[in-house]
Design a protein around this motif. Structure first.
Motif, PDB file in Angstrom:
ATOM      1  N   LEU A 176       0.826  -1.206   0.000  1.00 35.46           N
ATOM      2  CA  LEU A 176       0.000   0.000   0.000  1.00 35.46           C
ATOM      3  C   LEU A 176       0.864   1.262   0.000  1.00 35.46           C
ATOM      4  O   LEU A 176       0.629   2.193  -0.772  1.00 35.46           O
ATOM      5  N   VAL A 177       1.902   1.288   0.839  1.00 36.43           N
ATOM      6  CA  VAL A 177       2.820   2.432   0.891  1.00 36.43           C
ATOM      7  C   VAL A 177       3.526   2.592  -0.460  1.00 36.43           C
ATOM      8  O   VAL A 177       3.679   3.697  -0.972  1.00 36.43           O
ATOM      9  N   LEU A 178       3.925   1.469  -1.043  1.00 39.07           N
ATOM     10  CA  LEU A 178       4.582   1.486  -2.344  1.00 39.07           C
ATOM     11  C   LEU A 178       3.664   2.115  -3.397  1.00 39.07           C
ATOM     12  O   LEU A 178       4.090   2.976  -4.173  1.00 39.07           O
ATOM     13  N   ILE A 179       2.419   1.704  -3.414  1.00 40.57           N
ATOM     14  CA  ILE A 179       1.444   2.229  -4.376  1.00 40.57           C
ATOM     15  C   ILE A 179       1.253   3.741  -4.160  1.00 40.57           C
ATOM     16  O   ILE A 179       1.227   4.511  -5.118  1.00 40.57           O
ATOM     17  N   GLU A 180       1.194   4.166  -2.881  1.00 41.51           N
ATOM     18  CA  GLU A 180       1.060   5.606  -2.584  1.00 41.51           C
ATOM     19  C   GLU A 180       2.268   6.387  -3.092  1.00 41.51           C
ATOM     20  O   GLU A 180       2.121   7.466  -3.670  1.00 41.51           O
ATOM     21  N   ARG A 181       3.477   5.840  -2.891  1.00 41.74           N
ATOM     22  CA  ARG A 181       4.696   6.521  -3.340  1.00 41.74           C
ATOM     23  C   ARG A 181       4.721   6.653  -4.866  1.00 41.74           C
ATOM     24  O   ARG A 181       5.048   7.708  -5.396  1.00 41.74           O
ATOM     25  N   LEU A 182       4.403   5.557  -5.549  1.00 35.60           N
ATOM     26  CA  LEU A 182       4.433   5.577  -7.021  1.00 35.60           C
ATOM     27  C   LEU A 182       3.383   6.535  -7.575  1.00 35.60           C
ATOM     28  O   LEU A 182       3.651   7.273  -8.522  1.00 35.60           O
ATOM     29  N   THR A 183       2.199   6.530  -6.989  1.00 34.72           N
ATOM     30  CA  THR A 183       1.128   7.416  -7.443  1.00 34.72           C
ATOM     31  C   THR A 183       1.516   8.874  -7.166  1.00 34.72           C
ATOM     32  O   THR A 183       1.309   9.751  -8.001  1.00 34.72           O
ATOM     33  N   ARG A 219       3.367  -1.076 -13.115  1.00 34.46           N
ATOM     34  CA  ARG A 219       4.337  -1.017 -12.018  1.00 34.46           C
ATOM     35  C   ARG A 219       3.822  -1.747 -10.773  1.00 34.46           C
ATOM     36  O   ARG A 219       4.571  -2.438 -10.101  1.00 34.46           O
ATOM     37  N   PHE A 220       2.524  -1.575 -10.446  1.00 36.56           N
ATOM     38  CA  PHE A 220       1.951  -2.245  -9.268  1.00 36.56           C
ATOM     39  C   PHE A 220       2.021  -3.761  -9.438  1.00 36.56           C
ATOM     40  O   PHE A 220       2.390  -4.476  -8.503  1.00 36.56           O
ATOM     41  N   ALA A 221       1.662  -4.244 -10.626  1.00 38.89           N
ATOM     42  CA  ALA A 221       1.683  -5.691 -10.884  1.00 38.89           C
ATOM     43  C   ALA A 221       3.109  -6.232 -10.760  1.00 38.89           C
ATOM     44  O   ALA A 221       3.337  -7.288 -10.157  1.00 38.89           O
ATOM     45  N   LYS A 222       4.066  -5.497 -11.318  1.00 36.35           N
ATOM     46  CA  LYS A 222       5.473  -5.910 -11.240  1.00 36.35           C
ATOM     47  C   LYS A 222       5.946  -5.905  -9.786  1.00 36.35           C
ATOM     48  O   LYS A 222       6.632  -6.830  -9.351  1.00 36.35           O
ATOM     49  N   ALA A 223       5.562  -4.895  -9.022  1.00 32.27           N
ATOM     50  CA  ALA A 223       5.973  -4.792  -7.611  1.00 32.27           C
ATOM     51  C   ALA A 223       5.459  -5.978  -6.799  1.00 32.27           C
ATOM     52  O   ALA A 223       6.196  -6.558  -5.992  1.00 32.27           O
ATOM     53  N   ARG A 224       4.209  -6.363  -7.022  1.00 30.52           N
ATOM     54  CA  ARG A 224       3.636  -7.515  -6.300  1.00 30.52           C
ATOM     55  C   ARG A 224       4.486  -8.759  -6.536  1.00 30.52           C
ATOM     56  O   ARG A 224       4.799  -9.499  -5.611  1.00 30.52           O
ATOM     57  N   LYS A 225       4.865  -8.963  -7.794  1.00 27.87           N
ATOM     58  CA  LYS A 225       5.673 -10.125  -8.168  1.00 27.87           C
ATOM     59  C   LYS A 225       7.078 -10.035  -7.555  1.00 27.87           C
ATOM     60  O   LYS A 225       7.610 -11.011  -7.028  1.00 27.87           O
ATOM     61  N   GLU A 226       7.673  -8.837  -7.603  1.00 28.10           N
ATOM     62  CA  GLU A 226       9.050  -8.661  -7.128  1.00 28.10           C
ATOM     63  C   GLU A 226       9.195  -8.877  -5.625  1.00 28.10           C
ATOM     64  O   GLU A 226      10.238  -9.349  -5.163  1.00 28.10           O
ATOM     65  N   THR A 282       4.645  10.772 -12.245  1.00 31.21           N
ATOM     66  CA  THR A 282       5.438  10.669 -13.481  1.00 31.21           C
ATOM     67  C   THR A 282       4.872   9.652 -14.468  1.00 31.21           C
ATOM     68  O   THR A 282       5.308   9.595 -15.595  1.00 31.21           O
ATOM     69  N   ASP A 283       3.894   8.852 -14.028  1.00 32.63           N
ATOM     70  CA  ASP A 283       3.398   7.771 -14.885  1.00 32.63           C
ATOM     71  C   ASP A 283       1.908   7.893 -15.169  1.00 32.63           C
ATOM     72  O   ASP A 283       1.139   8.376 -14.333  1.00 32.63           O
ATOM     73  N   SER A 284       1.520   7.388 -16.329  1.00 31.78           N
ATOM     74  CA  SER A 284       0.107   7.330 -16.705  1.00 31.78           C
ATOM     75  C   SER A 284      -0.572   6.259 -15.842  1.00 31.78           C
ATOM     76  O   SER A 284       0.106   5.388 -15.294  1.00 31.78           O
ATOM     77  N   PRO A 285      -1.907   6.293 -15.736  1.00 28.71           N
ATOM     78  CA  PRO A 285      -2.607   5.250 -14.965  1.00 28.71           C
ATOM     79  C   PRO A 285      -2.278   3.826 -15.455  1.00 28.71           C
ATOM     80  O   PRO A 285      -2.113   2.926 -14.648  1.00 28.71           O
ATOM     81  N   GLU A 286      -2.121   3.658 -16.768  1.00 29.28           N
ATOM     82  CA  GLU A 286      -1.789   2.337 -17.322  1.00 29.28           C
ATOM     83  C   GLU A 286      -0.396   1.904 -16.871  1.00 29.28           C
ATOM     84  O   GLU A 286      -0.183   0.750 -16.494  1.00 29.28           O
ATOM     85  N   LYS A 287       0.546   2.842 -16.919  1.00 29.74           N
ATOM     86  CA  LYS A 287       1.927   2.556 -16.519  1.00 29.74           C
ATOM     87  C   LYS A 287       1.973   2.242 -15.021  1.00 29.74           C
ATOM     88  O   LYS A 287       2.692   1.343 -14.592  1.00 29.74           O
TER      89      LYS A 287
END
Length: 190
Positions: free
Chosen positions: A130-137, A150-157, A141-146
Protein backbone atom coordinates in the motif's frame (compact mmCIF):
# COMPACT_ATOMS: atom_id res chain seq x y z
CA UNK A 1 45.74 -6.89 -15.95
CA UNK A 2 42.21 -5.78 -15.11
CA UNK A 3 41.19 -5.44 -11.48
CA UNK A 4 38.34 -7.55 -10.08
CA UNK A 5 36.46 -5.43 -7.60
CA UNK A 6 33.26 -5.98 -5.69
CA UNK A 7 29.63 -5.30 -6.49
CA UNK A 8 27.05 -3.88 -4.10
CA UNK A 9 23.58 -4.52 -5.49
CA UNK A 10 20.46 -2.70 -4.29
CA UNK A 11 17.22 -4.08 -5.71
CA UNK A 12 13.60 -3.46 -4.89
CA UNK A 13 10.27 -2.78 -6.51
CA UNK A 14 9.99 0.72 -7.94
CA UNK A 15 9.19 3.18 -5.13
CA UNK A 16 10.78 1.19 -2.26
CA UNK A 17 13.54 3.78 -1.74
CA UNK A 18 16.56 2.02 -3.26
CA UNK A 19 17.62 5.03 -5.35
CA UNK A 20 17.58 7.32 -2.30
CA UNK A 21 19.63 4.80 -0.29
CA UNK A 22 22.15 4.37 -3.14
CA UNK A 23 22.54 8.16 -3.50
CA UNK A 24 23.10 8.40 0.26
CA UNK A 25 25.86 5.76 0.10
CA UNK A 26 27.51 7.46 -2.88
CA UNK A 27 27.63 10.72 -0.90
CA UNK A 28 29.39 8.92 1.98
CA UNK A 29 31.73 6.55 0.14
CA UNK A 30 34.19 7.82 -2.49
CA UNK A 31 35.34 4.20 -3.00
CA UNK A 32 31.99 3.37 -4.64
CA UNK A 33 30.93 4.31 -8.15
CA UNK A 34 27.41 4.07 -9.58
CA UNK A 35 26.87 1.60 -12.41
CA UNK A 36 24.96 3.37 -15.16
CA UNK A 37 22.48 1.04 -16.83
CA UNK A 38 21.60 1.09 -20.50
CA UNK A 39 17.93 1.41 -21.45
CA UNK A 40 15.74 1.76 -24.50
CA UNK A 41 13.21 4.00 -22.74
CA UNK A 42 13.06 7.75 -23.21
CA UNK A 43 14.63 10.08 -20.60
CA UNK A 44 12.23 11.29 -17.87
CA UNK A 45 12.33 14.81 -16.48
CA UNK A 46 15.91 15.99 -15.95
CA UNK A 47 17.59 12.63 -16.72
CA UNK A 48 20.80 12.88 -18.74
CA UNK A 49 22.45 10.37 -21.06
CA UNK A 50 25.64 8.95 -19.57
CA UNK A 51 24.68 10.18 -16.07
CA UNK A 52 21.35 8.55 -15.17
CA UNK A 53 21.29 5.97 -17.97
CA UNK A 54 22.85 5.25 -21.32
CA UNK A 55 19.83 5.90 -23.52
CA UNK A 56 20.11 3.77 -26.65
CA UNK A 57 17.74 2.63 -29.37
CA UNK A 58 16.09 -0.79 -29.23
CA UNK A 59 18.06 -1.76 -32.37
CA UNK A 60 21.37 -0.80 -30.74
CA UNK A 61 20.40 -2.64 -27.55
CA UNK A 62 19.57 -5.84 -29.46
CA UNK A 63 22.83 -5.51 -31.44
CA UNK A 64 24.79 -5.30 -28.16
CA UNK A 65 22.93 -8.34 -26.78
CA UNK A 66 24.00 -10.28 -29.88
CA UNK A 67 27.62 -9.20 -29.30
CA UNK A 68 27.37 -10.39 -25.64
CA UNK A 69 28.21 -6.91 -24.31
CA UNK A 70 25.72 -7.16 -21.42
CA UNK A 71 26.38 -8.87 -18.08
CA UNK A 72 22.62 -8.92 -17.56
CA UNK A 73 19.62 -7.49 -19.35
CA UNK A 74 15.90 -7.90 -19.53
CA UNK A 75 12.78 -6.59 -21.12
CA UNK A 76 11.39 -5.01 -17.93
CA UNK A 77 8.23 -3.65 -19.49
CA UNK A 78 6.87 -4.57 -22.91
CA UNK A 79 9.35 -3.21 -25.49
CA UNK A 80 11.53 -1.51 -22.86
CA UNK A 81 14.93 -3.06 -22.18
CA UNK A 82 17.37 -2.39 -19.34
CA UNK A 83 20.82 -3.87 -18.92
CA UNK A 84 24.31 -3.63 -17.46
CA UNK A 85 27.20 -3.36 -19.91
CA UNK A 86 30.35 -5.38 -19.10
CA UNK A 87 32.38 -2.31 -20.07
CA UNK A 88 30.60 -0.26 -17.37
CA UNK A 89 31.66 -2.60 -14.56
CA UNK A 90 35.21 -2.79 -15.91
CA UNK A 91 35.38 1.03 -16.26
CA UNK A 92 34.65 1.37 -12.53
CA UNK A 93 37.01 -1.42 -11.44
CA UNK A 94 39.77 0.12 -13.57
CA UNK A 95 39.36 3.31 -11.49
CA UNK A 96 40.14 1.23 -8.38
CA UNK A 97 36.56 1.51 -7.11
CA UNK A 98 33.81 -0.96 -6.27
CA UNK A 99 30.50 -0.88 -8.14
CA UNK A 100 27.14 0.03 -6.62
CA UNK A 101 23.90 -0.85 -8.44
CA UNK A 102 20.37 0.50 -8.24
CA UNK A 103 18.73 -2.23 -10.28
CA UNK A 104 15.47 -4.09 -10.66
CA UNK A 105 15.01 -7.36 -8.78
CA UNK A 106 15.65 -9.84 -11.59
CA UNK A 107 18.71 -7.93 -12.77
CA UNK A 108 20.06 -7.90 -9.21
CA UNK A 109 19.67 -11.66 -8.90
CA UNK A 110 21.41 -12.21 -12.27
CA UNK A 111 24.38 -10.15 -11.08
CA UNK A 112 24.53 -12.01 -7.74
CA UNK A 113 24.55 -15.39 -9.51
CA UNK A 114 27.27 -14.25 -11.91
CA UNK A 115 29.63 -12.66 -9.36
CA UNK A 116 28.74 -14.80 -6.29
CA UNK A 117 31.04 -13.97 -3.32
CA UNK A 118 32.23 -10.76 -5.02
CA UNK A 119 28.67 -9.40 -4.82
CA UNK A 120 26.41 -8.35 -1.97
CA UNK A 121 22.74 -8.37 -2.99
CA UNK A 122 20.45 -6.26 -0.79
CA UNK A 123 16.68 -6.23 -1.21
CA UNK A 124 15.05 -2.99 -0.03
CA UNK A 125 11.74 -3.96 1.57
CA UNK A 126 9.05 -1.25 1.57
CA UNK A 127 6.77 -0.94 4.63
CA UNK A 128 3.88 -2.43 2.61
CA UNK A 129 2.48 -2.75 -0.89
CA UNK A 130 0.00 0.00 0.00
CA UNK A 131 2.82 2.43 0.89
CA UNK A 132 4.58 1.49 -2.34
CA UNK A 133 1.44 2.23 -4.38
CA UNK A 134 1.06 5.61 -2.58
CA UNK A 135 4.70 6.52 -3.34
CA UNK A 136 4.43 5.58 -7.02
CA UNK A 137 1.13 7.42 -7.44
CA UNK A 138 2.55 10.45 -5.59
CA UNK A 139 5.46 10.78 -8.04
CA UNK A 140 3.06 11.91 -10.75
CA UNK A 141 5.44 10.67 -13.48
CA UNK A 142 3.40 7.77 -14.89
CA UNK A 143 0.11 7.33 -16.70
CA UNK A 144 -2.61 5.25 -14.96
CA UNK A 145 -1.79 2.34 -17.32
CA UNK A 146 1.93 2.56 -16.52
CA UNK A 147 1.13 2.70 -12.78
CA UNK A 148 -0.95 -0.50 -13.04
CA UNK A 149 1.98 -2.17 -14.81
CA UNK A 150 4.34 -1.02 -12.02
CA UNK A 151 1.95 -2.24 -9.27
CA UNK A 152 1.68 -5.69 -10.88
CA UNK A 153 5.47 -5.91 -11.24
CA UNK A 154 5.97 -4.79 -7.61
CA UNK A 155 3.64 -7.52 -6.30
CA UNK A 156 5.67 -10.12 -8.17
CA UNK A 157 9.05 -8.66 -7.13
CA UNK A 158 8.25 -8.72 -3.40
CA UNK A 159 8.23 -12.54 -3.64
CA UNK A 160 11.93 -12.53 -4.66
CA UNK A 161 13.14 -10.94 -1.40
CA UNK A 162 14.25 -14.24 0.26
CA UNK A 163 16.66 -14.93 -2.64
CA UNK A 164 18.80 -11.90 -1.70
CA UNK A 165 21.71 -11.94 0.78
CA UNK A 166 20.01 -9.36 2.99
CA UNK A 167 16.55 -7.84 3.30
CA UNK A 168 16.84 -4.19 4.36
CA UNK A 169 13.56 -2.87 5.76
CA UNK A 170 12.86 0.68 4.65
CA UNK A 171 10.18 1.61 7.15
CA UNK A 172 12.04 4.79 8.06
CA UNK A 173 14.50 6.18 5.51
CA UNK A 174 17.14 7.58 7.87
CA UNK A 175 17.38 4.25 9.73
CA UNK A 176 17.54 2.29 6.46
CA UNK A 177 20.37 4.54 5.20
CA UNK A 178 22.38 4.00 8.41
CA UNK A 179 21.83 0.22 8.22
CA UNK A 180 22.89 0.24 4.57
CA UNK A 181 26.12 2.06 5.51
CA UNK A 182 26.98 -0.65 8.06
CA UNK A 183 26.14 -3.52 5.68
CA UNK A 184 28.23 -2.09 2.85
CA UNK A 185 31.12 -1.21 5.15
CA UNK A 186 31.21 -4.76 6.53
CA UNK A 187 31.08 -6.33 3.05
CA UNK A 188 33.79 -4.14 1.53
CA UNK A 189 36.15 -4.81 4.47
CA UNK A 190 35.98 -8.58 3.85
Amino acid sequence: MSRQGKLVIFSAPSGAGKTTIVRHLLSKRPDLEFSISATTRQPRGEEKDGVDYYFISKEEFLHRIAKKQFVEFEEVYSGTFYGTLRSEIQRIWDQGKDVIFDIDVEGGLHLKRKYEEHALAIFVQPPSLLVLIERLTGRGTDSPEKLEERFAKARKELDYAPQFDIILNNYELETACKEAELLVDDFLKR
